[in-house]
Motif scaffolding. Structure first.
Motif, PDB file in Angstrom:
ATOM      1  N   MET A  13      -0.447   8.383  -5.440  1.00 56.13           N
ATOM      2  CA  MET A  13       0.390   7.302  -6.209  1.00 56.13           C
ATOM      3  C   MET A  13      -1.022   8.147  -7.950  1.00 56.13           C
ATOM      4  N   HIS A  14      -1.162   9.525  -8.190  1.00 58.39           N
ATOM      5  CA  HIS A  14      -1.188  10.318  -8.583  1.00 58.39           C
ATOM      6  C   HIS A  14      -0.843   9.720 -10.606  1.00 58.39           C
ATOM      7  N   PRO A  15       1.049   9.583 -10.165  1.00 57.97           N
ATOM      8  CA  PRO A  15       1.127   9.751 -11.351  1.00 57.97           C
ATOM      9  C   PRO A  15       0.477   7.811 -12.158  1.00 57.97           C
ATOM     10  N   SER A  16       0.380   7.354 -11.137  1.00 54.98           N
ATOM     11  CA  SER A  16      -0.443   6.301 -11.960  1.00 54.98           C
ATOM     12  C   SER A  16      -1.795   5.940 -11.629  1.00 54.98           C
ATOM     13  N   ILE A  17      -2.707   6.444 -10.681  1.00 49.94           N
ATOM     14  CA  ILE A  17      -3.883   5.469 -10.804  1.00 49.94           C
ATOM     15  C   ILE A  17      -4.205   5.276 -11.156  1.00 49.94           C
ATOM     16  N   ASN A  18      -4.974   6.350 -12.547  1.00 51.77           N
ATOM     17  CA  ASN A  18      -5.582   6.156 -13.357  1.00 51.77           C
ATOM     18  C   ASN A  18      -5.719   5.314 -14.417  1.00 51.77           C
ATOM     19  N   PRO A  40       4.516   0.887 -10.690  1.00 50.75           N
ATOM     20  CA  PRO A  40       4.281   2.152 -10.433  1.00 50.75           C
ATOM     21  C   PRO A  40       3.859   3.502 -10.097  1.00 50.75           C
ATOM     22  N   PRO A  41       4.585   4.164 -10.419  1.00 47.39           N
ATOM     23  CA  PRO A  41       5.358   5.738 -10.469  1.00 47.39           C
ATOM     24  C   PRO A  41       4.259   6.577  -9.105  1.00 47.39           C
ATOM     25  N   ALA A  42       4.576   6.491  -8.327  1.00 49.97           N
ATOM     26  CA  ALA A  42       4.177   7.467  -6.982  1.00 49.97           C
ATOM     27  C   ALA A  42       4.820   8.379  -6.991  1.00 49.97           C
ATOM     28  N   ASP A  43       4.646  10.104  -6.871  1.00 48.44           N
ATOM     29  CA  ASP A  43       5.319  10.908  -6.322  1.00 48.44           C
ATOM     30  C   ASP A  43       5.117  11.788  -4.281  1.00 48.44           C
ATOM     31  N   LEU A  44       7.031  10.978  -4.466  1.00 41.33           N
ATOM     32  CA  LEU A  44       7.297  10.866  -3.216  1.00 41.33           C
ATOM     33  C   LEU A  44       7.951  12.078  -3.723  1.00 41.33           C
ATOM     34  N   GLU A  45       8.361  13.258  -4.039  1.00 41.09           N
ATOM     35  CA  GLU A  45       8.450  14.942  -3.746  1.00 41.09           C
ATOM     36  C   GLU A  45       7.038  14.636  -2.912  1.00 41.09           C
ATOM     37  N   LEU A  46       5.793  15.153  -3.506  1.00 37.30           N
ATOM     38  CA  LEU A  46       4.070  15.168  -2.225  1.00 37.30           C
ATOM     39  C   LEU A  46       4.411  14.859  -1.627  1.00 37.30           C
ATOM     40  N   ASN A 173      -5.645   1.410   1.997  1.00 36.17           N
ATOM     41  CA  ASN A 173      -5.320   0.362   1.020  1.00 36.17           C
ATOM     42  C   ASN A 173      -5.340   0.199   0.284  1.00 36.17           C
ATOM     43  N   GLU A 174      -6.339   0.105  -0.766  1.00 39.68           N
ATOM     44  CA  GLU A 174      -7.043  -0.560  -1.510  1.00 39.68           C
ATOM     45  C   GLU A 174      -5.955   0.069  -3.052  1.00 39.68           C
ATOM     46  N   TRP A 175      -5.509   1.128  -2.642  1.00 35.36           N
ATOM     47  CA  TRP A 175      -5.306   2.175  -4.083  1.00 35.36           C
ATOM     48  C   TRP A 175      -4.012   2.415  -3.146  1.00 35.36           C
ATOM     49  N   ILE A 176      -3.059   1.596  -2.600  1.00 31.64           N
ATOM     50  CA  ILE A 176      -1.102   2.052  -3.345  1.00 31.64           C
ATOM     51  C   ILE A 176      -0.998   0.113  -2.353  1.00 31.64           C
ATOM     52  N   PRO A 177      -0.088   0.302  -3.952  1.00 33.32           N
ATOM     53  CA  PRO A 177       0.552  -0.950  -4.023  1.00 33.32           C
ATOM     54  C   PRO A 177       1.328  -1.182  -2.749  1.00 33.32           C
ATOM     55  N   GLU A 178       1.492  -2.341  -3.122  1.00 30.27           N
ATOM     56  CA  GLU A 178       2.472  -3.214  -1.959  1.00 30.27           C
ATOM     57  C   GLU A 178       3.499  -2.511  -1.220  1.00 30.27           C
TER      58      GLU A 178
END
Length: 190
Positions: A13-18, A40-46, A173-178
């Protein structure tokens, strides 16, 4: 020397976690409250890179809900080198936690690395972080004392880790959107 790798799923989630890093609720609650933000964007390549690595090492994986469980899980381990792929350094986020001994009852997802140092279980801590990870919560002396190596996930090369004893996957879980929970289910199914 034994090596243990930990991967916190929040790293994808680093592109949007902030956006929600300092929010009181979970990522999902944040995005439910601020629906105008959409997805929110996620880094799917990572994520793909991590999944491929995990498939090759599935016999070494243990899934945990949160990182602080490692303190209990490694109580008969050590000393070992700890490699952590994570948005957060997890050495401690309150100034007092950095300098004082942490009681077992006070271990949490934000200070478990410091607790492992206090217990003399780890001899080296390598943190793979993203560009948005915050180091300002640690003094320069604490960084030198607890963070032996810091790398960016852009430089992540799983083959450089050598023989790993164990791989702990922290779901967080708290850091990952549904919306992204199915990605975590894939990791659990490996």
């Amino acid at each position: 020397m034994k090596k243990i790798l930990t991967i916190d799923c929040d790293i994808i989630m680093h592109p949007s976690i902030n956006l929600y890093n300092d929010y009181d609720g979970t990522a999902t609650e944040f995005y439910d409250e601020f629906t105008f933000l959409n997805l929110p964007p996620a880094d799917l390549e990572l994520y793909s890179k991590i999944v491929h690595f995990l498939k090759e090492n599935k016999d070494k994986i243990e899934i945990i809900e949160d990182h602080d469980e490692i303190v209990e899980k490694t109580k008969i381990e050590g000393p070992f080198e700890l490699i952590n792929i994570d948005h957060h350094h997890d050495v401690g986020y309150e100034r007092v936690m950095v300098y004082n001994k942490i009681k077992s009852s006070d271990v949490n997802v934000g200070n478990w690395v410091k607790r492992l140092w206090d217990l003399n279980r780890i001899t080296k801590y390598t943190w793979y972080r993203d560009n948005n990870s915050d180091l300002s919560t640690l003094s320069t002396s604490a960084q030198k004392k607890y963070l032996n190596e810091i790398h960016f996930i852009d430089d992540l090369d799983f083959s450089s880790f050598g023989d790993l004893e164990k791989i702990y996957i922290s779901i967080s879980n708290e850091w990952i959107p549904e919306y992204y929970k199915p990605l975590i289910d894939i990791i659990k199914n490996i």
